[in-house]
Design a protein around this motif. Structure first.
Motif, PDB file in Angstrom:
ATOM      1  N   VAL A   1      33.130  15.930 -13.931  1.00 40.69           N
ATOM      2  CA  VAL A   1      33.768  16.898 -14.244  1.00 40.69           C
ATOM      3  C   VAL A   1      33.074  17.452 -15.768  1.00 40.69           C
ATOM      4  N   ASP A   2      33.575  16.451 -16.785  1.00 45.22           N
ATOM      5  CA  ASP A   2      32.965  16.592 -18.230  1.00 45.22           C
ATOM      6  C   ASP A   2      31.599  16.769 -18.388  1.00 45.22           C
ATOM      7  N   LEU A   3      30.717  16.264 -17.718  1.00 44.89           N
ATOM      8  CA  LEU A   3      29.349  16.311 -17.656  1.00 44.89           C
ATOM      9  C   LEU A   3      28.901  17.828 -17.184  1.00 44.89           C
ATOM     10  N   ILE A   4      29.545  18.328 -16.119  1.00 46.53           N
ATOM     11  CA  ILE A   4      29.229  19.675 -15.573  1.00 46.53           C
ATOM     12  C   ILE A   4      29.805  20.682 -16.787  1.00 46.53           C
ATOM     13  N   THR A   5      30.906  20.447 -17.098  1.00 44.68           N
ATOM     14  CA  THR A   5      31.170  21.386 -18.206  1.00 44.68           C
ATOM     15  C   THR A   5      30.590  21.360 -19.313  1.00 44.68           C
ATOM     16  N   THR A   6      30.021  20.376 -19.844  1.00 46.41           N
ATOM     17  CA  THR A   6      29.149  20.258 -20.963  1.00 46.41           C
ATOM     18  C   THR A   6      27.878  21.061 -20.600  1.00 46.41           C
ATOM     19  N   MET A   7      27.303  20.669 -19.421  1.00 42.26           N
ATOM     20  CA  MET A   7      25.974  21.205 -19.038  1.00 42.26           C
ATOM     21  C   MET A   7      25.979  22.650 -18.996  1.00 42.26           C
ATOM     22  N   THR A   8      27.129  23.240 -18.352  1.00 40.44           N
ATOM     23  CA  THR A   8      27.389  24.789 -18.290  1.00 40.44           C
ATOM     24  C   THR A   8      27.383  25.238 -19.711  1.00 40.44           C
ATOM     25  N   LYS A   9      28.074  24.578 -20.829  1.00 41.26           N
ATOM     26  CA  LYS A   9      27.965  25.227 -22.026  1.00 41.26           C
ATOM     27  C   LYS A   9      26.679  25.419 -22.591  1.00 41.26           C
ATOM     28  N   LEU A  10      26.048  24.157 -22.549  1.00 43.39           N
ATOM     29  CA  LEU A  10      24.551  24.153 -22.890  1.00 43.39           C
ATOM     30  C   LEU A  10      23.658  24.815 -22.495  1.00 43.39           C
ATOM     31  N   SER A  11      23.844  25.288 -21.072  1.00 45.14           N
ATOM     32  CA  SER A  11      22.873  26.124 -20.340  1.00 45.14           C
ATOM     33  C   SER A  11      23.037  27.690 -20.615  1.00 45.14           C
ATOM     34  N   THR A  12      23.856  28.274 -21.593  1.00 44.31           N
ATOM     35  CA  THR A  12      24.016  29.385 -21.756  1.00 44.31           C
ATOM     36  C   THR A  12      24.085  29.848 -23.298  1.00 44.31           C
ATOM     37  N   LEU A  13      23.857  28.716 -24.038  1.00 46.80           N
ATOM     38  CA  LEU A  13      23.847  29.129 -25.520  1.00 46.80           C
ATOM     39  C   LEU A  13      23.116  30.074 -26.087  1.00 46.80           C
ATOM     40  N   GLY A  14      23.725  31.305 -26.475  1.00 42.67           N
ATOM     41  CA  GLY A  14      22.913  32.480 -26.973  1.00 42.67           C
ATOM     42  C   GLY A  14      22.235  33.150 -25.789  1.00 42.67           C
ATOM     43  N   GLN A  15      22.469  33.072 -24.635  1.00 38.54           N
ATOM     44  CA  GLN A  15      21.787  33.844 -23.589  1.00 38.54           C
ATOM     45  C   GLN A  15      22.654  35.185 -22.913  1.00 38.54           C
ATOM     46  N   GLN A  16      21.944  36.162 -22.922  1.00 39.77           N
ATOM     47  CA  GLN A  16      22.760  37.140 -22.309  1.00 39.77           C
ATOM     48  C   GLN A  16      22.417  37.091 -20.546  1.00 39.77           C
ATOM     49  N   ILE A  17      23.268  37.034 -20.089  1.00 40.32           N
ATOM     50  CA  ILE A  17      23.291  36.892 -18.421  1.00 40.32           C
ATOM     51  C   ILE A  17      22.940  38.078 -17.914  1.00 40.32           C
ATOM     52  N   ASN A  18      21.849  38.311 -17.099  1.00 39.77           N
ATOM     53  CA  ASN A  18      21.812  39.447 -16.186  1.00 39.77           C
ATOM     54  C   ASN A  18      22.144  39.206 -14.864  1.00 39.77           C
ATOM     55  N   TYR A  19      23.424  39.800 -14.650  1.00 36.32           N
ATOM     56  CA  TYR A  19      24.105  39.332 -13.293  1.00 36.32           C
ATOM     57  C   TYR A  19      23.397  40.042 -12.194  1.00 36.32           C
ATOM     58  N   GLU A  20      22.578  40.877 -12.240  1.00 32.96           N
ATOM     59  CA  GLU A  20      21.822  41.715 -11.439  1.00 32.96           C
ATOM     60  C   GLU A  20      20.452  41.085 -11.070  1.00 32.96           C
ATOM     61  N   ALA A  21      19.812  40.056 -11.774  1.00 33.95           N
ATOM     62  CA  ALA A  21      18.719  39.430 -11.724  1.00 33.95           C
ATOM     63  C   ALA A  21      18.342  39.052 -10.179  1.00 33.95           C
ATOM     64  N   TYR A  22      17.014  39.309  -9.856  1.00 32.20           N
ATOM     65  CA  TYR A  22      16.724  38.656  -8.510  1.00 32.20           C
ATOM     66  C   TYR A  22      17.339  39.498  -7.455  1.00 32.20           C
ATOM     67  N   THR A  23      17.968  40.712  -7.574  1.00 31.29           N
ATOM     68  CA  THR A  23      18.330  41.478  -6.607  1.00 31.29           C
ATOM     69  C   THR A  23      17.374  42.599  -6.321  1.00 31.29           C
ATOM     70  N   TYR A  24      17.430  43.320  -5.090  1.00 27.64           N
ATOM     71  CA  TYR A  24      16.344  44.074  -4.725  1.00 27.64           C
ATOM     72  C   TYR A  24      16.923  45.221  -3.898  1.00 27.64           C
ATOM     73  N   PRO A  25      16.229  46.431  -3.742  1.00 34.61           N
ATOM     74  CA  PRO A  25      16.735  47.374  -2.926  1.00 34.61           C
ATOM     75  C   PRO A  25      16.568  47.057  -1.315  1.00 34.61           C
ATOM     76  N   VAL A  26      17.748  47.499  -0.766  1.00 33.87           N
ATOM     77  CA  VAL A  26      17.414  47.278   0.597  1.00 33.87           C
ATOM     78  C   VAL A  26      16.991  48.216   1.395  1.00 33.87           C
ATOM     79  N   GLN A  27      16.131  48.084   2.320  1.00 33.93           N
ATOM     80  CA  GLN A  27      15.407  48.900   3.244  1.00 33.93           C
ATOM     81  C   GLN A  27      16.631  49.756   3.959  1.00 33.93           C
ATOM     82  N   LYS A  28      16.437  51.052   3.772  1.00 28.91           N
ATOM     83  CA  LYS A  28      17.350  51.836   4.682  1.00 28.91           C
ATOM     84  C   LYS A  28      17.053  51.925   6.192  1.00 28.91           C
TER      85      LYS A  28
END
Length: 351
Positions: free
Chosen positions: A316-343
């Protein structure tokens, strides 16, 4: 807000029909008429066993459902459309992430000797973060030849090659554009770390892979990765990060390590739990850290935890620390890798 709520309740209470007999199972019907395109009615079946009338909670349940339906119905088409689009995007990212994990799992399983180097690659990419200037961090800059060739990154070429090969495969099936190195390096560290957890479970089962897998699934840390996996949408740096920001871990003193962790907002606890990321020899790293009075108690704590079946404190402590390290100074785009669905053109369907 309060007046609106009370007026809504007042308008809805008459819709609840109180039956004459309450001693047996009773069906309470709430009919609800809204605008075109919205929900028309609902039927609630509830068990009622009381001689004096509805319990208060029964009334509140009925009214609560009606209020919720009115709010949904009055939210309009825009919110309905936005919610549907959001669900589609979440699903797209979830499927893509699952496929990435499969690709990385296969790549790492075929190259288990690279696990500690993949972990160090992710750590060093993140450790370029500078709190004062808000620059650097896990932005994929370590992929540049001028950065991967620095002394602190010695021996990490093979790990980077594995990442590059995995990226080519992932990009070939991605529907939402190529994955960033920044994301893939951190996800590879996750996969490598999971592999070490699974290997530990297998050892506890005397080398039996099937039993080890069952042990890890029963007691392991899969459920702890939720926040880490939501931070998915980092952008790649377009140039190397400045030199001199990452120690050569195998040569650094404990004080130098502590100073670096302190500079990014972490302390002795996080330093101890990340010892496996400082090079291929975790025992050597822990032996060094154990000489420091501030770090030593945490080293001992995690050593004891790894001897248990669940390894809960350590994982648990390792995952928590990895999570913090993995986002230092980064702006996360929560729409990344999405794409329009064919109608679908329903006019062309033959019924």
């Amino acid at each position: 807000m309060g007046a609106s709520f009370l007026s809504t309740v007042t308008s809805l209470v008459p819709l609840v029909a109180v039956p004459s007999s309450l001693n047996t199972a009773t069906t309470v019907a709430i009919k609800y008429s809204t605008h075109a395109g919205a929900i028309r009615c609902i039927k609630i079946e509830s068990e009622v066993n009381c001689g004096d009338g509805f319990h208060r909670r029964d009334i509140l349940k009925c009214v609560g459902v009606s209020i919720g339906m009115e709010l949904i119905a009055s939210s309009g088409c825009f919110i309905e459309t936005a919610s549907a689009a959001d669900l589609i995007q979440r699903r797209q990212r979830s499927v893509f992430l699952s496929n990435i994990k499969d690709t990385l799992y296969t790549a790492i399983k075929g190259n288990p000797e690279l696990i500690p180097y993949i972990q160090t690659l992710a750590l060093n990419d993140a450790m370029t973060y500078d709190k004062a200037t808000k620059s650097g961090g896990p932005n994929g800059s370590i992929r540049f030849s001028s950065e991967i060739s620095r002394p602190e990154n010695k021996g990490l070429y093979a790990a980077l090659n594995l990442i590059e090969e995995a990226k080519r495969e992932i990009d070939s099936y991605s529907k939402g554009g190529p994955i960033s190195f920044a994301d893939l390096i951190q996800l590879a560290a996750q996969s490598a770390t999971k592999a070490t957890f699974l290997a530990a479970a297998i050892r506890k089962c005397g080398g039996n892979e099937e039993k080890g897998g069952l042990l890890y699934n029963a007691y392991g840390s899969n459920g702890q990765w939720g926040l880490f996996e939501r931070q998915f949408g980092r952008a790649d740096a377009q140039e190397p990060d400045p030199e001199g920001r990452v120690p050569v871990w195998e040569k650094a003193s404990v004080q130098e390590m502590k100073d670096k962790f302190s500079a990014i907002g972490l302390g002795p606890r996080q330093l101890a739990v990340m010892s496996a990321f400082f090079g291929p020899d975790q025992l050597a790293s822990e032996s060094l850290l154990a000489n420091d009075p501030q770090v030593s108690p945490w080293v001992q704590k995690y050593q004891r935890s790894r001897e248990t079946v669940s390894q809960t404190d350590y994982e648990v402590d390792l995952i928590t620390t990895m999570t913090k390290l993995s986002t230092l100074g980064q702006q996360i785009n929560y729409e990344a890798y999405t794409y329009p669905v064919q109608k679908l053109d329903f006019g062309k369907l033959k019924l």
